[in-house]
Structure formats: structure tokens, C-alpha cells
Design an enzyme around this catalytic site. Structure first.
Site, mmCIF file in Angstrom:
data_model
loop_
_atom_site.group_PDB
_atom_site.id
_atom_site.type_symbol
_atom_site.label_atom_id
_atom_site.label_comp_id
_atom_site.label_asym_id
_atom_site.label_seq_id
_atom_site.Cartn_x
_atom_site.Cartn_y
_atom_site.Cartn_z
ATOM 1 N N SER A 80 -0.587 -2.307 -1.633
ATOM 2 C CA SER A 80 -0.189 -2.264 -0.231
ATOM 3 C C SER A 80 -0.432 -0.856 0.310
ATOM 4 C CB SER A 80 1.279 -2.661 -0.080
ATOM 5 O OG SER A 80 1.592 -2.753 1.300
ATOM 6 N N GLU A 81 -0.881 -0.773 1.576
ATOM 7 C CA GLU A 81 -1.302 0.505 2.168
ATOM 8 C C GLU A 81 -0.227 1.584 2.111
ATOM 9 O OE1 GLU A 81 -1.910 -2.626 3.334
ATOM 10 O OE2 GLU A 81 -2.753 -2.412 5.349
ATOM 11 N N ASN A 82 1.047 1.168 2.124
ATOM 12 C CA ASN A 82 2.121 2.160 2.138
ATOM 13 C C ASN A 82 2.423 2.716 0.750
ATOM 14 O OD1 ASN A 82 3.093 -0.508 1.701
ATOM 15 N ND2 ASN A 82 5.184 0.174 2.079
#
Lengths: 213, 226
Positions: free
Chosen positions: A46-48
Site C-alpha cells: 500500500s502506498e502509505n
């Protein structure tokens, strides 16, 4: 019968082999992770800054510090890890992600993707990580309905909406089937949902579909 | 003795000037320095440029700062999200400048600023509306867009723990933008849930070394969802 949303996600999940690192876009694509059995080790990113997302948390066992790009509560599986945003996007932009699956407004037969803004006059569209993922992942698949709610085809000769990424879509999973983008040729039908004919898929597309050779 | 710990939120935000570029950490509610944003509202600085992944939701925090007319410009990747009502209103009325940046480009522009790199090339956004007016250049047969470093006058970050030298460690996905923002600002102010003695944070587990942090203030916010 065309695929329903759940079957579309399951159909895409079937094509993800063990060992791939996969980023799933917010919305429909997120459901793909639920369709990959834990025994088949696929690493979801996930990008975060989360690498190795596990199954959805059981009620009462949510970790409020642990969310995905869609801001939903998630879990981390053993072997998973955290990093900061620049490292997370280094994974994406540096070509380390095997596959990204995004939603789409339109996909063109040359592999262009439009999925972030509905017009040039939309002055405040939300891009998030879509352009990074569209340009940086090793493979880009799109999971979307074959047409809009009012029946407009989303597989097109050239995108009308502003582009997210140029020429990078490899495959599209829709309610009607699975379509590969072949460079220099266009859309090739890899699979059709049960009961869906080639002619029906063609009639709902605004670009030529090719039968597999 | 080096002591970056300040005793109050007012001390933490003291001296922030009008016209500052303020980097605000967090992704969603996780790792978001809520108490520092509230303190910035109290502190009074105006004509701010805020760099934050979202353009605020609801009526509190960043949205409140915007509603008070203190924000001139927002730099973000995702302005429109559920509840971004204040942004929508101000933007429609032309009272807010907006710069949309792809999320990875935003993170990298701050990392570059922190690392002394003035600009760099990326494939992200090539051929799109967001590349308009930017230099594009070919390397090894592929097109890239030039992006400039994004430096802050101030960064507001949230960490799980911190010490008086400014060393920080984050919790789970609370790390997100915080470490790159800490690197990219002249003055980084950290809100930490737990204060530790020097050496108490395992040096192998310091995520942001204290060199990037100027002030530390203790604030136990509870969970990000309360």
C-alpha cells in the site's frame, strides 16, 4: 451471465502467481486481495508504506495505526514491514512492484489509461498515487465495468478523458471478460464471462477486439 | 545539554512567520499532528502554503485553518475526499490556490529537498496535464518530467516516541510522510505520544535521526480514531 463485481475480482486474482508484489488501487481492485488464498504468497503493498498486507482485521482486533491507501483498517501478515512514503514510492517508481491493478474511466487500444479526471476543466481532481503507479509498476492491469452506467464503452481507440499514464496498461478485467493490450495491435480477447459472446463484447467496445491467434 | 523538548504547544509553534510553507505529516488520521495544527491555529501565522496529502476534512484541523482564511495555497495529491467541504467552498470562490502533485512526486520532492537535490527527473505524469509547463527530457529512450525540490519553512510531524535530541520513531503506518517532511523543513516540530530518555529508543529503531528535528513536544493523543 457477465461477471459480477466479486467474480471480476476473483478472475483477476486467479491470474496472480505466488511471489508477486502487488499494489491494488482504491475501490474495486482492493477486493482482489480477498480472493488470493493466504497459502499462495502474494505480497500486497500500500502506498502509505505497508508491505505485506494480511486479511481484514477481525471485529474488535483492529489496529487504529494500521490503514491502507483507501484509509481502511488492515492487518500486517508475518514478514510484513513498514516504510516511509518516499521509500514506498521508490518501490513503485523504481520498478519493484510486479503488478498494479487500478480502476479506470477509459483504456485505449495503445494502453493509455484515463482514471483520475473527468475533464480538462475539472481543476481540482484527486490524482493520489495513480500516475506513479501507472508509470512505475512492471505490469498494469485495470479492473472496471466494460461500459459506463449509461452504456458508454470504456475500451476505446483513444481516451477522451485526461490521461493518467501513457501506453502502460497490459490487461483489462471487466464484467464481460479479460482483454490484453498488444502493442501495435490493440485489444485481444483472452477470456469471456460465461454466456458472453465475442460479438456482445465487441458491440459494447468502441475499439476493435481481436480474437486470440 | 541539548534539549529540544518544549513544555507547551505555544512554545512549540513560537516564531512561525506569515507566508511560511508548512509541511503537515500524516496519511488519513494516522500520523497526523492534530495538536500541532490546533496550536498553529492559535499561534496566528497567516498567508501560509500548506503541503499535506489531503486538503482537510470536516471543520477541524487543516480545514479550520483554511476556513479562517489563513491558507493561501495548498499543495497536495488528493484534494477531494469525503468531507473536504471547506476546501470545496474556498476553491470554488477562488480563495485558495491549488497545486496538485502525484503522491510519489510529492514525497520525492521533499526527500530531494532534505537531501540537497534541487530537482530530479521522473517518468510519473509524463504526457499528462500535470506535466504541462515542465521540462521533459529523454533518458535511455524513455521520457521523464523534471520536478523541483519542495522545501518547507516548518514541518509539523507526529511520532509515537521521541527524545530530547529529537530522535523519533513512528508506529505502524503512522510513519508515512513524516520522515521526509522532517528532512525537508528548516524547522521541524514533532508531536510525540511518548517522551523517552536518551538511549531508550533502540538506535537501530530510530526512524528519524534527531538532526532533522528542532522541537519536540509531548502530546498523548490516544488512538488516531478518537
Amino acid at each position: 451471465m457477465p461477471f459480477n463485481r466479486d467474480q471480476m475480482a476473483a478472475r483477476a486474482a486467479d491470474d496472480i502467481p505466488e511471489g508477486w508484489v502487488v499494489n491494488l488501487g482504491v475501490g474495486m481492485p482492493t477486493n482482489i486481495s480477498n480472493k488470493v488464498p493466504l497459502e499462495r504468497e502474494v505480497i500486497f503493498q500500500s502506498e502509505n508504506g505497508v508491505l505485506g498486507i494480511g486479511p481484514a482485521p477481525a471485529p474488535g482486533h483492529e489496529n487504529p495505526w494500521l490503514i491502507n491507501a483507501g484509509k481502511g483498517l488492515i492487518t500486517l501478515r508475518p514478514g510484513g514491514s513498514y516504510c516511509h512514503h518516499a521509500d514506498s514510492f521508490a518501490m513503485i517508481r523504481g520498478g519493484h512492484i510486479d503488478l498494479c491493478v487500478l480502476g479506470g474511466f477509459e483504456v485505449a487500444e495503445n494502453g493509455d489509461l484515463a482514471n483520475w479526471a473527468t475533464s480538462e476543466n475539472d481543476t481540482a481532481p484527486a490524482v493520489g498515487g495513480a500516475m506513479d503507479l501507472g508509470a512505475g509498476a512492471k505490469r498494469l492491469w485495470v479492473l472496471m465495468d466494460h461500459t459506463t452506467k449509461d452504456g458508454r464503452p470504456k475500451l476505446v481507440e483513444a481516451c477522451g478523458y485526461p490521461l493518467t499514464a501513457l501506453g502502460t496498461v497490459n490487461r483489462i478485467y471487466t464484467n464481460l471478460g479479460v482483454f490484453e493490450v498488444q502493442r501495435g495491435l490493440g485489444f485481444v480477447v483472452l477470456d469471456l464471462a460465461p454466456g458472453v459472446t465475442f460479438e456482445e463484447a465487441q458491440s459494447k467496445s468502441a475499439a476493435k477486439l481481436h480474437r486470440p491467434s | 545539554m541539548i534539549n529540544k523538548i518544549v513544555q507547551s504547544m505555544a512554545d512549540a509553534l513560537a516564531g512561525v512567520k506569515d507566508g511560511s510553507t508548512v509541511l503537515i505529516g500524516g496519511f488519513g488520521k494516522v500520523g497526523q499532528p492534530d495538536a500541532l495544527i490546533e496550536a498553529l491555529i492559535e499561534q496566528g501565522a497567516t498567508d501560509l502554503t500548506c503541503v499535506c496529502n489531503n486538503a482537510g476534512t470536516g471543520r477541524a484541523g487543516l480545514a479550520r485553518l483554511m476556513e479562517l482564511g489563513r491558507v493561501r495555497k495548498i499543495i497536495c495529491s488528493f484534494p477531494r475526499s469525503e468531507g473536504s467541504v471547506v476546501f470545496e467552498d474556498l476553491y470554488k470562490q477562488g480563495k485558495l490556490e491549488l497545486e496538485i502533485v502525484p503522491q510519489g512526486t510529492m514525497a520525492e520532492r521533499m526527500r530531494a529537498a532534505g537531501a540537497g537535490v534541487p530537482a530530479f527527473y521522473t517518468a510519473t505524469s509524463h504526457g499528462t496535464l500535470l506535466a504541462r509547463g515542465k521540462e521533459e527530457r529523454e533518458f535511455n529512450g524513455k521520457m521523464y518530467v523534471m520536478e523541483h525540490a519542495l522545501k518547507g519553512d516548518v514541518a509539523l510531524v507526529e511520532a509515537w516516541e521521541g527524545d530530547r535530541w529529537g530522535n523519533l520513531a513512528y508506529r505502524d503506518s503512522g510513519r508515512n510522510f513524516n520522515p521526509v517532511m522532517a528532512m525537508a523543513a528548516e524547522m521541524t516540530i514533532a508531536q510525540v505520544a511518548h517522551l523517552r530518555d536518551l538511549g531508550e529508543i533502540d538506535p537501530e529503531k530510530v526512524h528519524t535521526p534527531g538532526i532533522f528535528v528542532q522541537r519536540v513536544v509531548h502530546f498523548d493523543r490516544g488512538t488516531p480514531w478518537t
